[in-house]
Structures are given as C-alpha cells and as structure tokens.
Design a protein around this motif. Structure first.
Motif, mmCIF file in Angstrom:
data_model
loop_
_atom_site.group_PDB
_atom_site.id
_atom_site.type_symbol
_atom_site.label_atom_id
_atom_site.label_comp_id
_atom_site.label_asym_id
_atom_site.label_seq_id
_atom_site.Cartn_x
_atom_site.Cartn_y
_atom_site.Cartn_z
ATOM 1 N N UNK A 225 24.663 9.139 26.567
ATOM 2 C CA UNK A 225 26.094 9.390 26.741
ATOM 3 C C UNK A 225 26.910 9.041 25.493
ATOM 4 N N UNK A 226 26.404 8.134 24.667
ATOM 5 C CA UNK A 226 27.125 7.727 23.459
ATOM 6 C C UNK A 226 27.012 8.754 22.351
ATOM 7 N N UNK A 227 26.128 9.724 22.550
ATOM 8 C CA UNK A 227 25.872 10.663 21.464
ATOM 9 C C UNK A 227 26.710 11.910 21.619
ATOM 10 N N UNK A 228 27.172 12.367 20.504
ATOM 11 C CA UNK A 228 27.831 13.664 20.516
ATOM 12 C C UNK A 228 26.814 14.689 20.025
ATOM 13 N N UNK A 229 26.123 15.285 21.006
ATOM 14 C CA UNK A 229 24.993 16.133 20.637
ATOM 15 C C UNK A 229 25.424 17.412 19.921
ATOM 16 N N UNK A 230 26.703 17.756 20.064
ATOM 17 C CA UNK A 230 27.222 18.942 19.368
ATOM 18 C C UNK A 230 27.055 18.794 17.858
#
Ligand code: ATP
Length: 284
Positions: free
Chosen positions: A241-246
């Motif tokens: 959830x902490x990652x901005x996978x975009x």
C-alpha cells in the motif's frame, strides 16, 4: 552422442556452511567421501579400497541433495547428478546408455561425485512386481560400479527416503556398503537452518530465531526455507500500500526501511505446514 551436462551443472558453490543441524553427518561424510577423494594416496598406502558408494537416507527435504553438492564442492570434485525418476522415463535402452555416459564422463573428470537422487525409483527390489526396464537398469548400475578401477577417484552417493525399498544387491561390499542416516532436525538444528536462510534478509528487531525454532516442531530444512520465503512475501504484502506502483520504481527509503518482522513470520506460519505432518495427515 556423448553425455553433456550444462556447463554450470558440474560446478556448485554450496558449502558445509549452507547446511544447518547436520554437524555429525557432515563429519561422517568428510571421512567417508572427502578424505579419500582428496588424499587417495592414504588408502593406496594402506592397501585398502576407499569407499565406493554411500547411501544417504532420510525424509524428503532434509538436505540430502544439498549435502552431496557441498561435499563435492569442498572436495574439489566434479558433481554429476542422476535423477532417478527422470532417467527412468527415457525410452527403451536410453536409461542404461545415459548411466554409462554419466559414469564415463565422471571417470574422465575425476575426482568426481556421482549423485543418484531417489535411487529407489531406479533400483527397487527385484521381484515379480518389477518391470523389465528396472531389472536392466539395476544390472547396468551394478556393472558400472563393479567395473570402476580401484584407482578411479570417484564416489557414488545415492539418496533415498525408503532404504528398505531398494534392491539388496546394491548394498553388497564395494557397492553402497556405507550408510548415513539423516533425521528431522531438532530445535537447535532448526535454529541453524533459520540462521542460514535469513542470512541475507533484513530482520525486524522483534524477530527471535530461537522462538521460531521452538515453534516449528516437525519442520525439515525445506519447510524452514519455505517459511522464510513466505515471511518475505508477507513483508512485501505489508508494504504494497505504501508503493506508488504507477511510478514503476520503489523509493529507496521504502526499500531501506523494509524488514521482515515477527508478525510476518507468524502469519507465514499459518500457511506453511511441516511436511512430516502433511504425511501423517494424508495417512490418517
Ligand atoms: P528430497 O529428498 O525431497 O530431494 P533433500 O533431502 O534432497 O530432499 P534438498 O533438496 O537438499 O533436500 O533440500 C531442499 C531445500 O531445503 C534446500 O535447497 C534448502 O533450501 C533446504 N534445506 C534442506 N535441508 C537443509 C539444511 N539442513 N540446512 C539448510 N537448508 C536446508
């Protein structure tokens, strides 16, 4: 065509330090295998033949294959792997031919270790139930072992988890006449195995390997490896959830903070069952 193994298959970088809870076993194997491979002149001087075949028996996942690789590496010997079920699957006559080719290549490359995994599938007891293919393959294996020159610096290590299921002819002197039993690791063995598998893993301060070793009764090495992998996956899930996978990259500070915590291990424990228990449950 001569038997060809992938270039890197004969080399292995596994060492005794990569095996947990097998101190006595390693000592036995060093004496039976490493010593004669390294110092054949000792045995020649004494006028005795060094051990030719060693049978490793123990439950699945206890490190038999890893052990054979380690002893090859530590003896500076080439490693040749024969997978029982795989070689059995070959067409008529092909299995014997492959066995001959492997022994020939190993003799040329000596000092060598030929490791036969799951030997019970190649060489089950020769009885009414056994097919023609098995009979021919056992006969070929015996011929090859008996035919090795005393001075050929080659040891055959075979692994099985069903020592009673293999052909007795294989156990005669000059064949697999030495046996090493590998058991399910105890608490201190599990502690050592955990330490090995978490070597490169950033752990949270709350992780207590001693506690994990106590709560994993019945786990073999392969189970401990699975537990560690599963705990790492738990840690990844937790930070997702902490990652901005975009963005397509993971911020360095997130990576730097990433730890596998006690809770990750406890959650992993819910997913990983000891293989010994699985067998008990299947039988029940
Ligand atoms: P099988 O009989 O199923 O072939 P095996 O006894 O040959 O099993 P390995 O294939 O050597 O077991 O072990 C499987 C994996 O489990 C290893 O690659 C390693 O990650 C882990 N493992 C097993 N035993 C140990 C051990 N004693 N110390 C460290 N790791 C171990």
């Amino acid at each position: 065509s001569e038997y060809q193994e992938p270039q890197d298959a004969r080399r292995t970088d596994v060492t005794y330090d990569d095996l947990g809870g097998l101190g006595d076993t390693i000592n036995q194997l060093r004496e039976m295998v490493e010593l004669p491979l390294r110092y054949p002149e000792l045995f020649q001087r004494l006028g005795v033949d060094p051990p030719r075949g060693v049978l490793l028996h123990g439950p699945p996942g206890t490190g038999k294959t890893r052990l054979a690789r380690a002893v090859a590496n530590e003896s500076d010997a080439q490693f040749f792997l024969i997978n029982g079920p795989e070689i059995m699957g070959s067409a008529y006559g092909e299995s014997e031919k492959r066995l001959r080719e492997i022994f020939e290549a190993a003799t040329k490359a000596a000092p060598s270790i030929v490791f036969i995994d799951e030997i019970d599938s190649i060489a089950p007891k020769r009885g009414q139930v056994t097919g023609e293919a098995e009979k021919r393959i056992v006969a070929q294996l015996l011929t090859l072992m008996d035919g090795l020159e005393p001075r050929t610096n080659l040891v055959v290590i075979a692994a099985t988890n069903r020592p009673d299921a293999i052909d007795e002819a294989l156990r005669r002197p000059g064949r697999f006449d030495r046996e090493i039993v590998i058991g399910v690791p105890d608490e201190s063995g599990r502690r050592e195995i955990l330490a090995i598998h978490t070597r490169g893993m950033p752990l949270g301060e709350d992780v207590d390997l001693g506690e994990l070793a106590r709560t994993t009764f019945g786990f073999v090495g392969a189970d401990m490896a699975a537990l560690t992998r599963e705990a790492a996956i738990e840690a990844v899930r937790r930070i997702m959830p902490k990652l901005n996978l975009e963005e397509g990259t993971i911020p360095p500070e997130v990576l730097a903070e990433l730890r596998v915590t006690r809770d990750d291990f406890l959650n992993a424990l819910k997913r990983v069952q000891p293989s010994a228990m699985r067998e008990v449950m299947v039988q029940a």
